[in-house]
Scaffold this motif. Structure first.
Motif, PDB file in Angstrom:
ATOM      1  N   TRP A  89      -3.179  -5.889   2.391  1.00  0.00           N
ATOM      2  CA  TRP A  89      -3.780  -5.237   1.226  1.00  0.00           C
ATOM      3  C   TRP A  89      -3.729  -3.726   1.437  1.00  0.00           C
ATOM      4  O   TRP A  89      -4.091  -3.214   2.484  1.00  0.00           O
ATOM      5  CB  TRP A  89      -5.211  -5.720   0.990  1.00  0.00           C
ATOM      6  CG  TRP A  89      -6.110  -5.616   2.178  1.00  0.00           C
ATOM      7  CD1 TRP A  89      -7.001  -4.617   2.464  1.00  0.00           C
ATOM      8  CD2 TRP A  89      -6.235  -6.557   3.272  1.00  0.00           C
ATOM      9  NE1 TRP A  89      -7.656  -4.857   3.653  1.00  0.00           N
ATOM     10  CE2 TRP A  89      -7.216  -6.048   4.168  1.00  0.00           C
ATOM     11  CE3 TRP A  89      -5.619  -7.777   3.574  1.00  0.00           C
ATOM     12  CZ2 TRP A  89      -7.570  -6.708   5.333  1.00  0.00           C
ATOM     13  CZ3 TRP A  89      -5.984  -8.428   4.726  1.00  0.00           C
ATOM     14  CH2 TRP A  89      -6.948  -7.905   5.593  1.00  0.00           C
ATOM     15  N   ARG A  90      -3.219  -3.024   0.428  1.00  0.00           N
ATOM     16  CA  ARG A  90      -3.091  -1.577   0.469  1.00  0.00           C
ATOM     17  C   ARG A  90      -3.343  -1.041  -0.930  1.00  0.00           C
ATOM     18  O   ARG A  90      -2.591  -1.334  -1.852  1.00  0.00           O
ATOM     19  CB  ARG A  90      -1.683  -1.141   0.918  1.00  0.00           C
ATOM     20  CG  ARG A  90      -1.323  -1.455   2.358  1.00  0.00           C
ATOM     21  CD  ARG A  90      -2.036  -0.545   3.355  1.00  0.00           C
ATOM     22  NE  ARG A  90      -1.531  -0.706   4.704  1.00  0.00           N
ATOM     23  CZ  ARG A  90      -1.894  -1.684   5.524  1.00  0.00           C
ATOM     24  NH1 ARG A  90      -2.757  -2.580   5.110  1.00  0.00           N
ATOM     25  NH2 ARG A  90      -1.384  -1.752   6.748  1.00  0.00           N
ATOM     26  N   CYS A  91      -4.406  -0.271  -1.090  1.00  0.00           N
ATOM     27  CA  CYS A  91      -4.695   0.388  -2.385  1.00  0.00           C
ATOM     28  C   CYS A  91      -4.694  -0.619  -3.533  1.00  0.00           C
ATOM     29  O   CYS A  91      -4.182  -0.336  -4.618  1.00  0.00           O
ATOM     30  CB  CYS A  91      -3.711   1.493  -2.660  1.00  0.00           C
ATOM     31  SG  CYS A  91      -3.824   2.843  -1.477  1.00  0.00           S
ATOM     32  N   ARG A 149      -3.053  -3.418  -3.714  1.00  0.00           N
ATOM     33  CA  ARG A 149      -1.855  -4.270  -3.741  1.00  0.00           C
ATOM     34  C   ARG A 149      -2.002  -5.361  -2.697  1.00  0.00           C
ATOM     35  O   ARG A 149      -2.010  -5.098  -1.495  1.00  0.00           O
ATOM     36  CB  ARG A 149      -0.615  -3.424  -3.472  1.00  0.00           C
ATOM     37  CG  ARG A 149       0.706  -4.174  -3.588  1.00  0.00           C
ATOM     38  CD  ARG A 149       1.857  -3.167  -3.608  1.00  0.00           C
ATOM     39  NE  ARG A 149       3.146  -3.826  -3.685  1.00  0.00           N
ATOM     40  CZ  ARG A 149       4.000  -3.914  -2.675  1.00  0.00           C
ATOM     41  NH1 ARG A 149       3.679  -3.383  -1.500  1.00  0.00           N
ATOM     42  NH2 ARG A 149       5.156  -4.516  -2.828  1.00  0.00           N
ATOM     43  N   LEU A 169      -0.631  -8.750  -0.938  1.00  0.00           N
ATOM     44  CA  LEU A 169       0.599  -9.485  -0.665  1.00  0.00           C
ATOM     45  C   LEU A 169       0.302 -10.670   0.242  1.00  0.00           C
ATOM     46  O   LEU A 169      -0.466 -10.547   1.197  1.00  0.00           O
ATOM     47  CB  LEU A 169       1.635  -8.594   0.031  1.00  0.00           C
ATOM     48  CG  LEU A 169       2.213  -7.410  -0.733  1.00  0.00           C
ATOM     49  CD1 LEU A 169       3.078  -6.573   0.201  1.00  0.00           C
ATOM     50  CD2 LEU A 169       3.033  -7.890  -1.910  1.00  0.00           C
ATOM     51  N   GLU A 210       1.948 -11.877  -5.006  1.00  0.00           N
ATOM     52  CA  GLU A 210       1.614 -10.463  -5.058  1.00  0.00           C
ATOM     53  C   GLU A 210       0.771 -10.202  -6.290  1.00  0.00           C
ATOM     54  O   GLU A 210       1.033 -10.738  -7.369  1.00  0.00           O
ATOM     55  CB  GLU A 210       2.890  -9.624  -5.094  1.00  0.00           C
ATOM     56  CG  GLU A 210       2.644  -8.141  -5.193  1.00  0.00           C
ATOM     57  CD  GLU A 210       3.939  -7.338  -5.193  1.00  0.00           C
ATOM     58  OE1 GLU A 210       3.861  -6.096  -5.266  1.00  0.00           O
ATOM     59  OE2 GLU A 210       5.025  -7.954  -5.119  1.00  0.00           O
ATOM     60  N   TRP A 211      -0.253  -9.365  -6.116  1.00  0.00           N
ATOM     61  CA  TRP A 211      -1.093  -8.968  -7.249  1.00  0.00           C
ATOM     62  C   TRP A 211      -1.659  -7.585  -6.981  1.00  0.00           C
ATOM     63  O   TRP A 211      -2.001  -7.267  -5.833  1.00  0.00           O
ATOM     64  CB  TRP A 211      -2.234  -9.955  -7.474  1.00  0.00           C
ATOM     65  CG  TRP A 211      -3.144  -9.566  -8.604  1.00  0.00           C
ATOM     66  CD1 TRP A 211      -2.824  -9.442  -9.917  1.00  0.00           C
ATOM     67  CD2 TRP A 211      -4.544  -9.242  -8.507  1.00  0.00           C
ATOM     68  NE1 TRP A 211      -3.929  -9.063 -10.649  1.00  0.00           N
ATOM     69  CE2 TRP A 211      -4.994  -8.929  -9.815  1.00  0.00           C
ATOM     70  CE3 TRP A 211      -5.446  -9.189  -7.445  1.00  0.00           C
ATOM     71  CZ2 TRP A 211      -6.310  -8.567 -10.087  1.00  0.00           C
ATOM     72  CZ3 TRP A 211      -6.760  -8.828  -7.713  1.00  0.00           C
ATOM     73  CH2 TRP A 211      -7.184  -8.522  -9.014  1.00  0.00           C
ATOM     74  N   VAL A 212      -1.737  -6.748  -7.998  1.00  0.00           N
ATOM     75  CA  VAL A 212      -2.299  -5.415  -7.879  1.00  0.00           C
ATOM     76  C   VAL A 212      -3.640  -5.373  -8.603  1.00  0.00           C
ATOM     77  O   VAL A 212      -3.708  -5.630  -9.814  1.00  0.00           O
ATOM     78  CB  VAL A 212      -1.352  -4.347  -8.449  1.00  0.00           C
ATOM     79  CG1 VAL A 212      -2.011  -2.967  -8.365  1.00  0.00           C
ATOM     80  CG2 VAL A 212      -0.035  -4.341  -7.691  1.00  0.00           C
ATOM     81  N   ASP A 213      -4.692  -5.064  -7.866  1.00  0.00           N
ATOM     82  CA  ASP A 213      -6.033  -4.939  -8.432  1.00  0.00           C
ATOM     83  C   ASP A 213      -6.191  -3.519  -8.984  1.00  0.00           C
ATOM     84  O   ASP A 213      -6.082  -2.550  -8.233  1.00  0.00           O
ATOM     85  CB  ASP A 213      -7.072  -5.207  -7.332  1.00  0.00           C
ATOM     86  CG  ASP A 213      -8.501  -5.167  -7.852  1.00  0.00           C
ATOM     87  OD1 ASP A 213      -8.689  -4.915  -9.048  1.00  0.00           O
ATOM     88  OD2 ASP A 213      -9.426  -5.382  -7.040  1.00  0.00           O
TER      89      ASP A 213
END
Length: 458
Positions: A231-233, A235, A237, A249-252
């Protein structure tokens, strides 16, 4: 699949801490005397705390101590238990308040004590002293089981990733949270759910799921399968660790800082786990899914003369703001505080909604965080204060001392200053807005205001 971390300890009785996920730690140590092991709730020497001291008093005795106070809870004679010329193997366990230590290969402990008022252990520390230095080989990744009851077992995370092996028929559940409990905000990754037919990413235990993919037969009750969650910023994975393939993959859009993970099984499945905290040693790096960031010490734009070669970063004085990204920390960066995990926090700022807002950089998260509009906002592009002051003055309300170090401005042009507060075991930097009479910090996904704070002065 034990992952071994090599640690060297000086003759100074200063613990080096690392997180643990199970109720035991195995290690080998080479020391003439006084190999000390601490069991704590945080990555520092603070109460509550157990200490197992092996080979103390000139390698003659071993004891268990609580909260650094005497008399010791238990003491035994253990002459010659350590050796300064060879590694000796041991284990330390904690279970339902029973603290015990034993030799490698022996199931019966040589010392143990039952605490009537136990506390949860999330970190282990090691040190040597009283004339001895030590070389340690500490093992992580011990196997443990989860029963068929959908109840998470929690542990702390050391960085923005979690590497694990799972063996079970289906329903491998992993949660990422801000506390060692099933509370919102919370990410859940379910691999091999629905009788081993599909996998999902879920947010705050709500449906519809953020990601759903078919994964028929992904789990095997007779074989460990290897996964990596990163998890990064915001994102998130989920990778197959053998091939590096991204499974989900999902972007919060509103990420929160992850400090703990949980694992569980259910719906008729029991699971066996190996969790790794120390990171990959000797393994080939996984292929990136985005362009590789610039070298950590490359000269950022606008920095006169750059960092490289023999040009040292500035120190003291007014300081400058340096453009960086992706968790990078330039040389000479000003340390403003410490996260609840013990990780240093750096003085940062970023642009948001037309404002330039002071906040914090958490390198392991790959981004800076700034507080605005009641919410914590993750920023992969940010500026770091380099070579600036580190003079913090206590104050409160709107009483910003004259000449306070400027950190930015609101969207309306009001000056913002750099402040910090202590909150839930952290010392967190944020913005001081004089017209509001508080220091705002970003923490746990929220913007929190504090009337008592410290402000950065030149």
């Amino acid at each position: 699949m034990a992952n071994v971390m090599d640690v060297a300890t000086d003759d100074n009785l200063q613990y080096q801490f690392f997180p643990v996920s199970s109720g035991s730690v195995q290690f080998k140590v080479r020391a003439a005397n006084d190999a000390h092991i601490a069991l704590t709730t945080g990555p520092q020497e603070s109460d509550p705390m157990y200490e197992v001291m092996i080979g103390g008093w000139g390698n003659a005795k071993s004891v268990i101590r609580k909260n650094r106070t005497k008399p010791d809870k238990v003491e035994i004679e253990s002459p010659g238990i350590l050796n300064g010329g060879e590694y000796r193997g041991f284990w330390v366990r904690w279970d339902s308040g029973i603290i015990s230590a034993g030799r490698e290969g022996e199931a019966i402990p040589f010392i143990s004590w039952s605490d009537p008022e136990p506390f949860p252990v999330y970190y282990v520390g090691v040190c040597t002293g009283w004339g001895a230095t030590g070389s340690w080989k500490i093992e992580d990744g011990a196997e443990f089981d989860t029963p068929d009851r959908l109840e998470y077992k929690f542990g702390p995370v050391a960085s923005g990733s979690l590497e694990f092996d799972y063996r079970g028929p289906h329903n491998c559940h992993v949660s990422l949270t801000t506390h060692p409990a099933e509370v919102d905000p919370m990410y859940e990754i379910i691999i091999g759910g629905w009788e081993n037919t599909q996998s999902v990413i879920r947010y705050c235990r709500q449906k519809p799921d953020k990601v759903t993919i078919p994964t028929p037969g992904i789990m095997n009750p007779n074989e460990f399968k290897k996964f990596l969650i990163e998890w990064r910023c915001g994102r998130l994975l989920v990778r197959d660790r053998m091939s590096g393939t991204v499974l989900m993959e999902w972007v919060d859009p509103a990420p929160f800082p992850v400090t703990h993970f949980g694992v569980r099984t259910g719906y008729g499945a029991r699971g066996q786990w190996r969790i790794t905290h120390f990171g990959r040693t000797g393994a080939q790096p996984l292929p990136p899914t985005a362009p590789v960031a610039a070298a950590l010490y490359a000269a950022p734009p606008g920095y006169p003369g750059g960092y490289g070669g023999n040009v040292p970063p500035p120190s003291g004085g007014a300081g400058i703001w340096v453009d960086v990204s992706g968790g990078q920390v330039p040389p000479g960066a000003v340390v403003g505080g410490q996260d609840c995990s013990g990780e240093p926090l750096y003085v940062a700022r970023a642009v948001h909604e037309g404002a330039t807002i002071p906040g914090k950089l958490v390198p392991s998260h790959g981004c800076a965080y700034v507080p605005w509009g009641g919410i914590e906002h993750g920023k992969p592009q940010y500026q770091i204060l380099v070579g600036g002051p580190n003079n913090w003055v206590p104050t409160s309300g709107s009483n910003v001392p004259p000449g306070a170090f400027p950190g930015g401005e609101t969207e309306d042009g009001e000056p913002l200053y750099i402040g910090r507060v202590r909150h839930e075991g952290s010392l967190t930097t944020g913005k001081v807005q004089q017209s509001h009479g508080v220091c705002y910090i970003s923490f746990g996904g929220q913007e929190l205001g504090f009337p008592d704070y410290e402000v950065l002065m030149p």
